[in-house]
Scaffold this motif. Structure first.
Motif, PDB file in Angstrom:
ATOM      1  N   SER A 121       5.739  -5.363 -29.099  1.00  0.00           N
ATOM      2  CA  SER A 121       6.876  -6.076 -29.672  1.00  0.00           C
ATOM      3  C   SER A 121       6.506  -7.552 -29.757  1.00  0.00           C
ATOM      4  N   ARG A 122       7.466  -8.375 -30.132  1.00  0.00           N
ATOM      5  CA  ARG A 122       7.232  -9.825 -30.190  1.00  0.00           C
ATOM      6  C   ARG A 122       7.400 -10.502 -28.834  1.00  0.00           C
ATOM      7  N   ALA A 123       7.755  -9.764 -27.803  1.00  0.00           N
ATOM      8  CA  ALA A 123       8.058 -10.377 -26.507  1.00  0.00           C
ATOM      9  C   ALA A 123       6.845 -11.093 -25.928  1.00  0.00           C
ATOM     10  N   TYR A 124       7.067 -12.294 -25.444  1.00  0.00           N
ATOM     11  CA  TYR A 124       6.037 -13.060 -24.746  1.00  0.00           C
ATOM     12  C   TYR A 124       6.242 -12.865 -23.248  1.00  0.00           C
ATOM     13  N   ASP A 125       5.165 -12.585 -22.549  1.00  0.00           N
ATOM     14  CA  ASP A 125       5.230 -12.408 -21.093  1.00  0.00           C
ATOM     15  C   ASP A 125       5.276 -13.786 -20.451  1.00  0.00           C
ATOM     16  N   PHE A 126       6.494 -14.244 -20.161  1.00  0.00           N
ATOM     17  CA  PHE A 126       6.690 -15.586 -19.617  1.00  0.00           C
ATOM     18  C   PHE A 126       6.607 -15.620 -18.099  1.00  0.00           C
ATOM     19  N   GLU A 142      18.668  -8.900 -28.953  1.00  0.00           N
ATOM     20  CA  GLU A 142      18.784  -8.380 -30.319  1.00  0.00           C
ATOM     21  C   GLU A 142      17.416  -8.327 -30.999  1.00  0.00           C
ATOM     22  N   LYS A 143      16.592  -9.319 -30.732  1.00  0.00           N
ATOM     23  CA  LYS A 143      15.250  -9.347 -31.303  1.00  0.00           C
ATOM     24  C   LYS A 143      14.408  -8.185 -30.789  1.00  0.00           C
ATOM     25  N   MET A 144      14.527  -7.903 -29.494  1.00  0.00           N
ATOM     26  CA  MET A 144      13.760  -6.798 -28.920  1.00  0.00           C
ATOM     27  C   MET A 144      14.271  -5.447 -29.415  1.00  0.00           C
TER      28      MET A 144
END
Length: 832
Positions: A121-126, A142-144
């Motif tokens: 996905s677009r998620a960044y591992d922060f 919502e993006k996820m």
């Protein structure tokens, strides 16, 4: 009319290749062995898919992926919400985006072993979080949901499996969030009113069921009866592959080398349990009441019959005898109207035919990179290695103006080769990982094109297409343009061809620290990626900072030439944090990208083109010691930044630690995870404690609470836990305001804890001898204060300090308060 592709046309071509060919690795196509061919032929008649969803690289259950892909012969995928950018790194000092690049490739290597497809996905591992709410506050729920729905619609799984429960027992907020979005996306993917913009590219899809792949320990804690749960034995042996799925899984999981996840294979029964979460109920088989045959595709009866005949007729001693049947099946696929399984099975069928023929196709360039506007030359080769009639009709490539018509029979064992010279368009996109083209926000990558979301990596910038005629059937085989060399130890190696800017600009550091008003020289590495070029380099700087000279000229005569250019930077009198940007002008073109190449033996070489900029920091700090010995652990960048502040840093080798007199050092600093990764620490621990007792100062940075090589890292008992504080803005309380570590040589106050990144700290101590003193505490929302992140004690005449605070992240990011506190921890006077 121009023969060059416009930027929009080129993008369309890339996206078209993305949809049709999928991701191609930096290797020529692999030839399947006879056992793998047998399985691949059987798989042609199985139309089922399963998608596994979790949060990070290394979260996936590789035994299940192997079982479904190689055992049940299902179309199998793994969706990792993140690329693992915020994790730890046991093999080097890369963090953030660079670590994400490494872990992406480790996942792709794992998938090449277990046979599954990889999605993100677009998620960044922060970084670590303790709740899904905090996770979604960064990612954007919502993006996820949009991303997971998109991947479900694109991959069309019949069954979805999650690694973690929605109840939080997975431990990490990312883990729980991945399960939550998976379950919600399951219910949304079939609704055309949800994310309708996606329907331009995909159709709605409703999976049949979603189950949680249960952790046995969680069930034990819940005291749940597992006798009625659906279960699978993934320890079964596959005679075609000569391995059990758990053995394959061990090889796959061992690809996560940056995380130290090498593991041995288990043999024998290995039961996996599942809990029904969504969709139709299942009693035993996860695919109950799901048709896995061609019956699910209208008009495919003839095709199914041909494939069944091929499966029955396959003879390992006469493998090519079934090629006519397979070609008939390939042609019959054109008569079946289906937009999903036909493209999937066509690609599988071509791989089988290529392997039966021993077909070798390659496109090799003499250089691994080029720049927009220049010509490249490469050699295309195809070899028919089986006595079977094949005609090479044509060869084409991404930037070729037209097909190169050949119409020549391929004689068994005789390579057909042809040299090509093509021009890389001036507006061709550079080979930047697509998710790093735009600056990401705190929790998600910014991706401009819907079709790219979910992709594991870029498609190759240049594809070469071989069109063959086999008894009247036309097949195309595609291969990426590669660079090949022979390593005297590792043998034949390949790397991806890349398109990069004509000039690259690298600062020696990401951050430069100015502890006073004195000027410093900043060195820039200017690298020529083109042929002869000339131009000027200047540094764009903010008001208050001065740079001399205003610009410097450069001339390059040949490719790969590198020049070192020096500018003098003068900081302002007061504290300041700014960016200085390097700009190289060649003709009318401005270049502003650096270049970083990540080179580890276990993954293909990766190239990242970051902005050519440096953070400059004027900070107020005092310096009371000079000679520092640094014991490197798993890798960090702190020594270089201490050198910028004027400290004399010696990186102590293993031999130094054993043989060298360390008494002349004002302080010793132990790097992150040294007590986990350096077995030598067992031999030198007494020597280090003796150094402290005689008046030395030792600062030990975070140590993971498992696999510690010594009974105690300090002079008195101390127990390291998994306690951490994930909120980088959490309030810090001074447990001992009078502590010299908060007052000397820098007076620490609350402002010094502003602007920290990713986290406060990790692996805090939770038990310690009363002779240790806690200095500060902090905590995440709703939790108790943690006082074990910074512990100090006198030992003899010296001082011992343990800290779990994340200085290894903060100092390279130029966080001034963290730098000032860190200096205090090794600067405490010996007589205090």
């Amino acid at each position: 009319m121009s023969n060059r592709l416009s930027k929009s046309a080129y993008l369309f071509l890339l996206l078209f290749l993305l949809q049709i060919f999928g991701t191609l690795s930096a290797q020529p196509a692999r030839i399947l062995n006879s056992g793998e061919i047998k399985l691949a032929i059987k798989k042609l008649n199985i139309l089922g898919s399963v998608l596994y969803i979790a949060a990070h690289p290394d979260d996936e259950n590789t035994a299940l992926l192997s079982y479904f892909s190689s055992g049940k012969l299902l179309h199998t995928g793994y969706l990792s919400m993140t690329r693992g950018d915020g994790g730890q790194n046991l093999i080097g000092s890369e963090q953030g985006e660079l670590l994400g690049l490494i872990r992406t490739q480790e996942l792709l290597d794992a998938r090449r072993i277990d046979g599954a497809h990889q999605f993100f996905s677009r998620a960044y591992d922060f970084g670590f979080t303790k709740s899904p709410d905090e996770t979604f506050s960064f990612w954007g729920k919502e993006k996820m949901l949009s991303d997971v729905v998109w991947i479900i619609r694109k991959f069309r799984p019949d069954v979805i499996l999650t690694r973690f429960p929605v109840t939080g027992e997975g431990g990490h907020g990312h883990h729980t969030a991945s399960a939550i979005v998976a379950e919600e996306a399951f219910k949304l993917a079939g609704d055309p009113a949800i994310f309708p913009e996606q329907l331009k590219y995909v159709k709605v899809w409703q999976p049949k069921r979603l189950l949680w792949n249960v952790f046995p320990q969680i069930w034990l804690n819940r005291k749940v009866d597992t006798s009625n749960l659906p279960k699978l034995d993934v320890g079964e042996f596959n005679p075609y592959l000569g391995q059990s799925y758990t053995e394959i899984a061990a090889e796959s999981r061992s690809m996560h080398k940056s995380q130290g996840f090498g593991t041995g294979g288990s043999r024998g029964e290995s039961i996996q349990y599942f809990e029904q979460r969504e969709g139709s109920y299942v009693k035993k088989d996860l695919f109950e009441n799901i048709d896995l045959s061609w019956n699910r595709v209208q008009g495919s009866a003839k095709l199914s019959s041909l494939l069944s005949q091929a499966e029955t007729a396959y003879n390992e001693d006469k493998p090519t005898d079934i090629i006519p049947l397979l070609l008939n099946a390939y042609n019959e696929m054109d008569n079946v109207k289906d937009d999903y399984w036909i493209p999937v099975k066509k690609q599988e069928l071509k791989e089988i035919i290529g392997s039966l023929l021993g077909l070798w196709t390659e496109a090799i360039t003499k250089d691994f990179s080029s720049v927009p506007g220049q010509d490249i030359t490469f050699n295309a080769m195809v070899v028919n290695r089986i006595n079977y009639p094949i005609k090479l009709k044509s060869i084409n490539c991404t930037f070729c103006k037209s097909d190169s018509v050949i119409n020549s029979a391929l004689t068994e064992g005789e390579p057909y080769q042809k040299s090509f010279t093509v021009n890389v368009p001036k507006d061709a996109p550079i080979s930047q990982p697509y998710w790093l083209i735009n600056e990401h926000d705190k929790g998600a990558f910014v991706i401009d094109h819907q079709e790219l979301i979910g992709k594991a990596e870029n498609d190759p910038p240049i594809m070469v297409k071989f069109t063959l005629d086999l008894n009247g059937t036309e097949l195309t085989f595609n291969t990426p343009l590669l660079y090949r060399w022979v390593d005297p130890i590792r043998g034949e190696k390949y790397r991806p061809f890349e398109i990069i800017p004509a000039v690259s600009i690298n600062f020696e550091d990401k951050v430069f620290l100015f502890p006073d008003n004195n000027s410093h020289k900043i060195t820039i590495h200017l690298i020529n990626n083109s042929t002869g070029v000339s131009g000027t380099l200047r540094l764009s700087h903010p008001d208050g900072w001065k740079v001399t000279p205003q610009e410097l000229p450069f001339i390059f005569d040949k490719k790969d030439e590198e020049k070192l250019l020096e500018f003098t930077v003068i900081p302002p009198p007061g504290n300041s944090e700014e960016k200085i940007i390097a700009l190289a002008k060649v003709g009318n073109t401005i270049y502003n990208k650096g270049i970083i190449r990540i080179n580890y033996d276990h993954i293909p070489i990766q190239t990242y083109l970051p902005p050519a900029e440096i953070k400059v920091v004027r900070l107020s700090t005092e310096k009371t010691v000079n000679n520092i010995g640094y014991i490197m652990g798993s890798g960090d960048n702190i020594p270089g930044y201490l050198s910028q502040l004027g400290y004399n840093i010696t990186l102590l080798s293993d031999n130094d630690l054993v043989t060298k007199d360390i008494s002349n050092y004002d302080a010793l600093i132990v790097g992150v995870r040294a007590y986990n990764t350096k077995k030598l620490m067992t031999r030198v621990q007494d020597k280090l404690l003796s150094y402290v007792s005689k008046g030395g100062n030792i600062l030990v940075q975070y140590t993971v609470n498992r696999d510690i090589v010594v009974p105690n890292i300090g002079p008195y008992p101390i127990t390291i836990s998994t306690d951490r504080v994930t909120d980088e803005d959490s309030k810090v309380t001074f447990v001992d305001p009078a502590s010299p570590f908060l007052n000397y040589p820098n007076k620490i106050d609350q402002k010094d804890f502003n602007g920290w990144i990713q986290e406060r700290g990790l692996y805090f101590a939770n038990k310690w001898d009363p002779r240790y003193q806690s200095v500060i505490s902090c905590h995440d929302l709703g939790e108790k204060p943690l006082e074990g992140g910074l512990l100090t004690t006198k030992y003899g005449k010296g001082n011992f300090v343990y800290t779990g605070y994340s200085f290894f992240r903060e100092i390279p990011a130029g966080i001034t308060g963290a730098i000032r506190l860190f200096i205090n921890l090794f600067s405490e006077r010996k007589d205090k």
